[in-house]
Design an enzyme around this catalytic site. Structure first.
Site, PDB file in Angstrom:
ATOM      1  N   ALA A  40       0.110  16.319  -4.333  1.00 50.69           N
ATOM      2  CA  ALA A  40       0.811  15.133  -3.831  1.00 50.69           C
ATOM      3  C   ALA A  40       0.671  13.948  -4.787  1.00 50.69           C
ATOM      4  O   ALA A  40      -0.031  14.001  -5.797  1.00 50.69           O
ATOM      5  CB  ALA A  40       0.290  14.779  -2.445  1.00 50.69           C
ATOM      6  N   HIS A  41       1.347  12.856  -4.410  1.00 50.79           N
ATOM      7  CA  HIS A  41       1.403  11.680  -5.283  1.00 50.79           C
ATOM      8  C   HIS A  41       0.026  11.058  -5.510  1.00 50.79           C
ATOM      9  O   HIS A  41      -0.819  10.990  -4.630  1.00 50.79           O
ATOM     10  CB  HIS A  41       2.372  10.633  -4.739  1.00 50.79           C
ATOM     11  CG  HIS A  41       2.095  10.169  -3.339  1.00 50.79           C
ATOM     12  ND1 HIS A  41       2.739   9.113  -2.768  1.00 50.79           N
ATOM     13  CD2 HIS A  41       1.224  10.615  -2.405  1.00 50.79           C
ATOM     14  CE1 HIS A  41       2.284   8.921  -1.531  1.00 50.79           C
ATOM     15  NE2 HIS A  41       1.385   9.832  -1.295  1.00 50.79           N
ATOM     16  N   ASN A  42      -0.172  10.619  -6.762  1.00 51.94           N
ATOM     17  CA  ASN A  42      -1.385   9.913  -7.192  1.00 51.94           C
ATOM     18  C   ASN A  42      -2.656  10.767  -7.140  1.00 51.94           C
ATOM     19  O   ASN A  42      -3.765  10.233  -7.223  1.00 51.94           O
ATOM     20  CB  ASN A  42      -1.582   8.622  -6.394  1.00 51.94           C
ATOM     21  CG  ASN A  42      -0.511   7.595  -6.693  1.00 51.94           C
ATOM     22  OD1 ASN A  42       0.496   7.515  -5.974  1.00 51.94           O
ATOM     23  ND2 ASN A  42      -0.703   6.816  -7.736  1.00 51.94           N
TER      24      ASN A  42
END
Length: 346
Positions: A240-242
């Site tokens: 997922a993001h980051n």
């Protein structure tokens, strides 16, 4: 591609026993090999096949003692498994050694393509893309605006790399993988709907990373989702993001890592592991398959198991207790009955 026993022995720095001119054109398991095959023997459990195999050449360890004659030409080396692995690498590089630009493709005029690059048919390369030397971009790959790809990187068919992403050197990305799709960001509204939070970051993949088929790595909301040097990701993984994955960490198939979680170096994560967001996983952590990690793991080099994940040794002891629950219930009932009988006899 054909090679003689003499050529192979030179390549692996081995000594020959048998016909130095015998030729091979394929690699095979020792128990399945036919004439014209090259095989190897490193596990003693398979030694029986050395005397029946049809392989033309077999790579064996220097210290192997023969019980009877063999028909195959032998190449003796210090470590047969390592030597055969090296040959597999050489063979694969030769088989995948494509160059040139096929048609039809679209390459934006502002894109910069390095030397000795292969670009397969139906590939789309957008503006300001940089692809450095010796890269291989197989058919039906999409590369978005301003993507940077380092030397000797391979993108197999159907890979999609969204805008602004950065891919290092000697990276291998297998078919169907998506790099830089939007992170899962939505703001709940008073009326029960959700507004999309635009994801304006990117994905950075460092050198010597390999990513399996149909894996997805989301772009950061801001900043970067980072896959550090030497990471190996299996098929069907969601990052997922980051998220940040530390150097030389390996993750098996069907695992999912939620947003903003940081995983340390040299971690080993089994298949179907779920990790919640906004936590840290210490370097050297080992997580058993199908575990669910719902909190930070701060101690380095520990093993974890279960859902929710607990220290591995405690989880193993718990499983022993679980298996004994019916017996413990029976004994408890017997004790209760005994106490009741004593109470009534007073």
């Amino acid at each position: 591609m054909q090679f003689s026993a003499r050529q192979i022995a030179t390549l692996v720095n081995g000594s020959l026993e048998g016909n130095p001119d015998v030729m091979v054109e394929q690699l095979a398991k020792i128990e399945e090999a036919t004439a014209g095959s090259l095989s190897f023997l490193s596990n003693p459990k398979y030694e029986q096949y050395l005397y029946t195999t049809q392989a033309s050449i077999v790579i064996v360890n220097n210290d192997l003692k023969l019980d009877k004659p063999v028909a195959s030409t032998l190449i003796r080396v210090k470590n047969a498994y390592s030597a055969f692995s090296m040959l597999l690498e050489v063979y694969n590089k030769m088989r995948l050694n494509k160059t040139g630009i096929e048609n039809p493709v679209f390459i934006h005029p502002t894109a910069k393509i390095g030397k000795n690059v292969y670009i397969g048919a139906f590939t789309y390369i957008d503006k300001d893309v940089v692809i450095q030397d010796n890269c291989k971009v197989y058919p039906h790959v999409y590369i978005g605006d301003n993507v940077k790809i380092g030397n000797d990187t391979t993108l197999f068919p159907g890979v999609s790399v969204y805008f602004d992403c950065v891919i290092g050197e000697r990276v291998i990305i297998h078919s169907g993988t998506v790099i830089g799709s939007d992170g899962f960001g939505f703001a709940p509204q008073e009326d029960g709907t959700y507004n999309k939070i635009n994801q304006i970051g990117n994905v950075v993949i460092e050198n010597d990373v390999e990513i399996g088929a149909n894996t997805v790595i989301d772009r950061a909301t801001m900043g970067s989702t980072i896959i550090r040097q030497g990471v190996k990701l299996d098929n069907l993984i969601q990052v997922a993001h980051n998220v940040e994955i530390g150097k030389n960490t390996v993750i098996a198939a069907q695992s999912g890592i939620s947003g903003s979680t940081k995983i340390g170096e040299n971690a080993v994560i089994g298949g179907q592991v779920g990790i919640v967001g906004h936590i840290h996983i210490a370097s050297g952590t080992q997580i058993q398959a199908q575990s669910g990690v719902n909190r930070t793991i701060a101690d380095e080099g520990k093993k974890w198991s279960g859902s929710p994940a607990a220290p591995y040794s405690a989880q193993m002891r718990s499983q022993v207790v679980y298996s004994r629950l019916p017996e413990l219930e029976r004994r408890l009932e017997e004790l209760e009955q005994l106490l009741l009988t004593k109470e009534l006899s007073k």
